[in-house]
Design a protein around this motif. Structure first.
Motif, short mmCIF file in Angstrom:
data_model
loop_
_atom_site.label_atom_id
_atom_site.label_comp_id
_atom_site.label_asym_id
_atom_site.label_seq_id
_atom_site.Cartn_x
_atom_site.Cartn_y
_atom_site.Cartn_z
N ALA A 1 -63.53 82.90 26.13
CA ALA A 1 -63.36 81.56 25.27
C ALA A 1 -64.51 81.27 24.35
CB ALA A 1 -62.95 80.22 26.10
N LYS A 2 -65.22 81.36 24.97
CA LYS A 2 -66.40 80.41 24.58
C LYS A 2 -67.74 81.36 23.92
CE LYS A 2 -66.99 76.57 26.42
NZ LYS A 2 -65.51 76.68 27.59
N VAL A 3 -67.02 82.32 23.84
CA VAL A 3 -68.03 84.19 22.68
C VAL A 3 -66.56 83.83 21.84
CG1 VAL A 3 -68.02 85.85 22.06
CG2 VAL A 3 -68.81 84.98 24.82
N THR A 4 -65.36 83.81 22.05
CA THR A 4 -64.31 84.09 20.85
C THR A 4 -64.34 82.66 20.16
OG1 THR A 4 -63.16 85.10 22.47
CG2 THR A 4 -61.80 84.18 20.81
N ARG A 5 -64.36 81.57 20.36
CA ARG A 5 -64.42 80.57 19.39
C ARG A 5 -66.07 80.24 18.80
NH1 ARG A 5 -68.53 77.56 19.52
NH2 ARG A 5 -68.55 75.04 18.48
N ASP A 6 -67.08 81.10 18.97
CA ASP A 6 -68.62 81.18 18.20
C ASP A 6 -68.13 81.78 17.24
OD1 ASP A 6 -69.54 79.25 19.67
OD2 ASP A 6 -70.56 80.96 21.25
N ARG A 7 -67.57 83.28 17.56
CA ARG A 7 -67.01 83.90 16.64
C ARG A 7 -66.25 83.85 15.54
NH1 ARG A 7 -67.49 89.67 19.48
NH2 ARG A 7 -69.12 90.00 20.45
N ALA A 8 -65.61 82.53 15.56
CA ALA A 8 -64.49 81.75 14.98
C ALA A 8 -65.09 81.15 14.06
CB ALA A 8 -63.05 81.64 15.24
N LEU A 9 -65.76 80.28 14.20
CA LEU A 9 -66.04 79.26 13.98
C LEU A 9 -67.33 79.93 12.87
CD1 LEU A 9 -66.54 76.43 13.58
CD2 LEU A 9 -68.06 76.17 15.17
N ARG A 10 -67.65 81.27 13.27
CA ARG A 10 -68.73 81.44 12.30
C ARG A 10 -68.44 82.67 11.62
NH1 ARG A 10 -71.47 84.14 15.83
NH2 ARG A 10 -70.57 86.39 16.09
N ASP A 11 -67.20 82.87 11.23
CA ASP A 11 -66.27 83.82 10.21
C ASP A 11 -65.74 82.74 9.64
OD1 ASP A 11 -68.07 86.06 11.39
OD2 ASP A 11 -66.41 87.01 12.71
N TRP A 12 -65.19 81.76 9.94
CA TRP A 12 -64.11 80.80 9.59
C TRP A 12 -64.44 80.91 8.34
CZ3 TRP A 12 -60.63 77.95 12.00
CH2 TRP A 12 -59.64 77.54 11.75
N VAL A 13 -63.65 81.19 6.86
CA VAL A 13 -63.66 81.22 5.86
C VAL A 13 -63.34 79.58 5.60
CG1 VAL A 13 -62.32 82.40 3.52
CG2 VAL A 13 -63.13 83.23 5.34
N LEU A 14 -64.23 78.51 4.67
CA LEU A 14 -63.48 77.35 4.38
C LEU A 14 -62.11 77.84 3.44
CD1 LEU A 14 -67.51 75.87 4.15
CD2 LEU A 14 -64.80 75.26 5.69
N ASP A 15 -61.34 76.62 3.57
CA ASP A 15 -60.61 76.53 2.24
C ASP A 15 -60.59 75.69 0.88
OD1 ASP A 15 -58.41 77.88 3.89
OD2 ASP A 15 -57.41 75.88 4.51
N GLU A 16 -61.40 75.02 1.58
CA GLU A 16 -62.16 74.29 -0.05
C GLU A 16 -63.26 74.85 -0.43
OE1 GLU A 16 -60.21 71.65 3.15
OE2 GLU A 16 -62.11 73.47 3.26
N THR A 17 -63.22 74.62 -1.62
CA THR A 17 -64.69 75.49 -2.93
C THR A 17 -65.46 74.02 -3.97
OG1 THR A 17 -62.89 75.19 -4.70
CG2 THR A 17 -63.14 77.24 -3.12
N ALA A 18 -65.28 73.08 -2.70
CA ALA A 18 -66.00 71.67 -3.52
C ALA A 18 -67.54 72.28 -3.32
CB ALA A 18 -66.34 70.82 -2.74
N GLU A 19 -68.79 71.98 -4.80
CA GLU A 19 -69.74 72.23 -4.89
C GLU A 19 -70.42 72.23 -3.58
OE1 GLU A 19 -70.97 70.68 -8.37
OE2 GLU A 19 -69.57 71.83 -9.77
N HIS A 20 -70.02 71.02 -2.85
CA HIS A 20 -71.01 70.15 -1.82
C HIS A 20 -71.36 71.20 -1.07
CE1 HIS A 20 -67.70 67.92 -1.15
NE2 HIS A 20 -68.41 67.46 0.04
N LEU A 21 -70.47 71.26 -0.57
CA LEU A 21 -69.76 72.44 0.71
C LEU A 21 -70.79 73.27 1.23
CD1 LEU A 21 -65.72 73.14 0.63
CD2 LEU A 21 -67.03 71.90 2.09
N HIS A 22 -71.00 73.70 2.54
CA HIS A 22 -72.13 74.51 3.42
C HIS A 22 -71.56 74.55 4.82
CE1 HIS A 22 -73.54 71.50 6.01
NE2 HIS A 22 -74.10 69.96 4.84
#
Length: 268
Positions: A140-161
């Protein structure tokens, strides 16, 4: 709760290869160690698993809608779905061990009434008691870590990191990311589960907008006066003509409109 990704799990396997995984709370392990243990599980052909990843937007929708579904019920439904998945694969499932969500005995009875031919063991901190749950915790934790690491942010605001740390409530990096990505009108990026308790401390600065259908107030003469906050007071144009001018010029009074590619519609 991790920024919003919730994973519930069940592992179906022989117990003997998992006895080396009596590691207690997998959250206390470093990510590198969890990855190592995960690869060891993958290498053993006698071990199999299924993981259910729930999108933060789905969690927010269920927990904040008019007829709310609490996190315990969502977790129970996820576990039930995983058990059904294993049974549908033709696996002879006779025993299931789970870390409790809510009252352990009530959870066990609930599952037993649904799956009458399976023995259920539900316990608090089960990952420190049963090797099979320790293995499930790693998955569960590794699946979660990888999902978070590979997450594609929907937003495109300049200050997003993407420096959001581990995503756990106690992580200073996660707290800093939430503070940096809080908007007084739109809340947080869609990566965040809005119903997450950790978000509560940031909501004090949110703008409260009352729509006509939400609230009424009686004046001194006994007349009901519908009250509504003007959107112009929070930087959003409520003038149709002005909005059309802004839209036609390609500009917007709020960067969130631009980042989400929101457009003015005059006809539906």
């Amino acid at each position: 709760m991790i920024l919003g990704v919730n994973i519930l799990r069940i592992v179906s396997c022989r117990l003997s290869p998992l006895r080396i995984l009596m590691i207690g709370n997998s959250k206390t392990l470093k990510e590198e160690k969890r990855e190592e243990l995960f690869e060891n599980l993958k290498a053993d052909e006698s071990i199999g698993w299924d993981a259910d990843v729930i999108d933060p937007r789905e969690l927010s929708h269920k927990m904040l809608k008019k007829e709310k579904i609490n996190l315990n019920e969502i977790s129970h439904d996820s576990a039930i779905g995983l058990i059904n998945n294993v049974l549908n694969l033709g696996v002879l499932l006779t025993e299931v061990y789970l870390d409790t969500v809510g009252d352990a005995e009530k959870y066990r009875v609930k599952l037993s009434e649904i799956f009458r031919n399976i023995k259920f063991v539900v316990a608090k901190k089960a990952d420190s008691l049963y090797p099979v749950v320790s293995g499930a915790s790693i998955v569960a934790k590794v699946t979660r870590d990888r999902a978070l690491r590979d997450w594609v942010l929907d937003e495109t605001a300049e200050h997003l990191h993407r420096n959001f740390g581990s995503g756990y409530p106690g992580d200073p990096g996660t707290k800093a990311w939430l503070a940096d990505h809080t908007h007084s009108v739109f809340g947080f990026p869609t990566l965040v589960r809005f119903s997450w308790g950790t978000c509560t401390s940031y909501s004090k600065d949110f703008v409260e907008v009352l729509w006509e259908s939400d609230a009424t107030e009686q004046d001194g003469n006994g007349k009901t006066d519908k009250r509504q906050m003007k959107l112009t007071s929070i930087g959003l144009s409520s003038s149709k003509r002005k909005s059309e001018e802004i839209e036609s010029s390609g500009k917007s009074s709020c960067k969130f409109f631009q980042s989400r590619k929101l457009k003015l519609l005059s006809n539906f």
